[in-house]
Design an enzyme around this catalytic site. Structure first.
Site, PDB file in Angstrom:
ATOM      1  N   THR A 102       6.722 -52.501  11.706  1.00 35.64           N
ATOM      2  CA  THR A 102       7.279 -52.478  13.061  1.00 35.64           C
ATOM      3  C   THR A 102       8.302 -51.358  13.233  1.00 35.64           C
ATOM      4  OG1 THR A 102       6.910 -54.843  13.398  1.00 35.64           O
ATOM      5  CG2 THR A 102       8.606 -53.800  14.756  1.00 35.64           C
ATOM      6  N   SER A 141       0.089 -53.479  19.552  1.00 32.84           N
ATOM      7  CA  SER A 141       1.035 -54.180  18.690  1.00 32.84           C
ATOM      8  C   SER A 141       1.171 -53.353  17.424  1.00 32.84           C
ATOM      9  CB  SER A 141       0.511 -55.583  18.354  1.00 32.84           C
ATOM     10  OG  SER A 141       1.196 -56.130  17.231  1.00 32.84           O
ATOM     11  N   THR A 142       2.306 -53.491  16.743  1.00 35.17           N
ATOM     12  CA  THR A 142       2.411 -52.866  15.417  1.00 35.17           C
ATOM     13  C   THR A 142       1.240 -53.285  14.547  1.00 35.17           C
ATOM     14  OG1 THR A 142       4.822 -52.715  15.450  1.00 35.17           O
ATOM     15  CG2 THR A 142       3.779 -52.807  13.282  1.00 35.17           C
ATOM     16  N   ASN A 143       0.759 -54.521  14.752  1.00 42.42           N
ATOM     17  CA  ASN A 143      -0.240 -55.083  13.853  1.00 42.42           C
ATOM     18  C   ASN A 143      -1.627 -54.485  14.016  1.00 42.42           C
ATOM     19  OD1 ASN A 143       1.926 -56.632  13.180  1.00 42.42           O
ATOM     20  ND2 ASN A 143       1.184 -58.494  14.174  1.00 42.42           N
ATOM     21  N   THR A 188     -17.890 -39.490 -32.943  1.00 42.79           N
ATOM     22  CA  THR A 188     -17.825 -40.865 -32.461  1.00 42.79           C
ATOM     23  C   THR A 188     -16.822 -41.609 -33.339  1.00 42.79           C
ATOM     24  OG1 THR A 188     -19.697 -41.488 -33.889  1.00 42.79           O
ATOM     25  CG2 THR A 188     -20.203 -40.885 -31.621  1.00 42.79           C
ATOM     26  N   SER A 319       9.178 -25.444 -27.438  1.00 39.15           N
ATOM     27  CA  SER A 319      10.241 -26.116 -28.178  1.00 39.15           C
ATOM     28  C   SER A 319      11.533 -25.328 -28.082  1.00 39.15           C
ATOM     29  CB  SER A 319       9.844 -26.279 -29.649  1.00 39.15           C
ATOM     30  OG  SER A 319      10.916 -26.801 -30.412  1.00 39.15           O
ATOM     31  N   SER A 320      12.625 -26.064 -28.062  1.00 39.93           N
ATOM     32  CA  SER A 320      13.936 -25.417 -28.069  1.00 39.93           C
ATOM     33  C   SER A 320      14.425 -25.147 -29.486  1.00 39.93           C
ATOM     34  CB  SER A 320      14.946 -26.318 -27.337  1.00 39.93           C
ATOM     35  OG  SER A 320      15.071 -27.561 -28.015  1.00 39.93           O
ATOM     36  N   LYS A 325       6.098 -22.408 -30.977  1.00 44.33           N
ATOM     37  CA  LYS A 325       5.369 -23.623 -30.607  1.00 44.33           C
ATOM     38  C   LYS A 325       4.980 -23.567 -29.128  1.00 44.33           C
ATOM     39  CE  LYS A 325       5.580 -28.621 -31.383  1.00 44.33           C
ATOM     40  NZ  LYS A 325       5.180 -29.144 -30.089  1.00 44.33           N
TER      41      LYS A 325
END
Length: 465
Positions: A102, A141-143, A188, A319-320, A325
């Site tokens: 609404t 209506s909102t509905n 697999t 990577s830090s 990497k």
């Protein structure tokens, strides 16, 4: 500084800032639901869809002469401004709200009314000349407005997702063609199986995406059945005679969508079937897209201690602390989008089953989460295609070596040597770290020519040729 304008509702009176187009209902809703910090305007598809419904309603009233022509024209003009992107900052109610939508409907009604008043030469708030409820919301209506608009918004977002899925499927097909002669070992249960091509692997990924796009399309088609014209619970109370038929015709023309009135307006008002169908289709795609990303990460794992069969594009340092990497950042990011979709589907399911009797009060959550899922998956598809898949390269030497060294090649000798003998060859290959080809030649059971034919990579990967 201009004074606030005074507006009243059933709760009382409030001052509304002079520079806004929304009114008292929107103001109260903004105060009552400070939940996510995400305003209705964050979903432009939904704002456009709501404006489309209001435009169609005004056109229907103009056709039926159930609204003064000047008012109908002003409402239509205001709706078209909004559909074109205007007044976007005026849609301020939170996406999570009580009242089954609404507050969203009234936010739109008030903005349209006040802009239409300006177009008619009246100040904002002069509702005696054009009213948010009596005129903009007439026969509605909102509905029936809100679920109709949500379906239109979701249909638009689903269309963009299908375009994104097509981009991804085409990228995967491109790699499938590029790797059509690149032979590798299948697996697999993560154990050596029999040879295939890397092209096969990517072609299967592409088919998975295309198949799921069909499911999304079917779900999007189901969204075209709407309950507009049913008003509060589907009986059509307070709708003018002929309005339901006329508004659907105009809505189809305004949006270009093949909308049609639901077979049973009461069922459509309370039923969440179309939303659940869409959420299920999106969830399935997210699950299978996540599997594709997992496979890409696994195939590219390494570069020395993993499978290392493909090389994903190097996009940024990984990577830090570890120099050199590089991580599979795009598949990782897409995985996270998929995980978000899984959670959204669970929440949508809970909201759908929580409706009671003639209405579901939780459609705002359904709309918000499904729009997010569709838009994020669309972005994820395009990102994966453009920043990852199209740049994938095959590690040809690695792939060839794995095929030649695998005990799984013994499977190709079964028809000639039988299961027991080939089992022995496979066991020895593993224990002695020698190839099946070498051991088969050494055994004297097959000629070199027979071995070359039986263990030819192309024959093994494409036995139908």
């Amino acid at each position: 500084m201009n004074a606030q304008r005074e507006e009243s509702d059933l709760i009382g009176s409030r001052g509304v800032p002079p520079d806004v187009y929304f009114g008292i209902h929107t103001l109260r809703a903004r105060d009552n639901f400070p939940l996510t910090g995400v305003p209705l305007s964050a979903h432009p598809e939904l704002v456009r869809a709501l404006a489309s419904v209001k435009e169609a309603a005004a056109l229907a009233h103009g056709e039926l002469a159930t609204l003064p022509a000047a008012r109908a024209r002003a409402i239509v003009a205001a709706c078209r401004e909004i559909r074109a992107g205007g007044l976007r900052d005026q849609f301020v109610v939170d996406v999570f709200q009580g009242g089954a939508g609404t507050s969203s409907n009234m936010n739109v009604n008030e903005v349209i009314a006040n802009r239409a008043l300006e177009l008619l030469g009246h100040p904002r708030g002069a509702y005696e000349h054009l009213h948010p409820n009596d005129d903009v919301n007439r026969g509605q209506s909102t509905n029936d407005v809100y679920p109709t608009a949500v379906k239109l918004a979701l249909r638009d977002a689903a269309g963009r997702l299908m375009d994104g899925m097509s981009v991804l499927a085409n990228a995967l097909t491109d790699r499938g063609g590029a790797f059509a002669k690149t032979y590798k070992l299948g697996r697999t249960q993560l154990q050596d199986a029999v040879p295939m091509t890397l092209g096969h692997e990517f072609d299967v990924f592409a088919l998975t995406v295309r198949d799921d796009a069909v499911l999304v399309q079917r779900a999007a088609e189901a969204l075209c059945e709407v309950n507009l014209g049913g008003t509060a619970i589907g009986t059509g109370l307070n709708a003018d005679p002929g309005f339901g038929r006329a508004v659907i015709v105009h809505l189809a023309a305004v949006t270009g969508a093949p909308v049609h009135q639901a077979r049973d307006l009461m069922e459509s008002t309370q039923g969440m079937g179309a939303f659940l169908q869409l959420s299920g289709a999106v969830r399935q795609f997210a699950l299978r897209l996540s599997k594709i990303c997992n496979d890409l990460r696994l195939l590219g794992s390494g570069p020395t201690a993993g499978l290392g069969e493909i090389r994903l594009p190097a996009l940024q340092a990984g990577s830090s602390i570890m120099p050199g990497k590089v991580n599979p950042v795009v598949p990782e990011a897409v995985n996270q989008v998929c995980f978000d979709v899984f959670g959204a589907d669970a929440a949508v399911s809970m909201a759908a089953q929580a409706g009671q009797l003639q209405l579901n009060a939780f459609e705002p959550l359904i709309a918000h989460l499904l729009l997010n899922s569709l838009n994020r998956l669309d972005s994820a598809c395009r990102l994966l295609a453009e920043r990852c898949v199209l740049g994938i390269e095959a590690n040809e030497a690695r792939l060839r070596d794995l095929v030649e060294r695998s005990p799984g090649l013994a499977t190709a000798l079964n028809p000639v040597l039988g299961y027991q003998r080939t089992t022995d060859l496979a066991r020895r290959s593993l224990l002695e770290c020698r190839s099946v080809r070498e051991l088969a030649g050494e055994s004297g059971l097959l000629t070199d020519e027979q071995i070359d034919v039986l263990l030819d990579h192309e024959r093994l990967a494409r036995p139908e040729l």
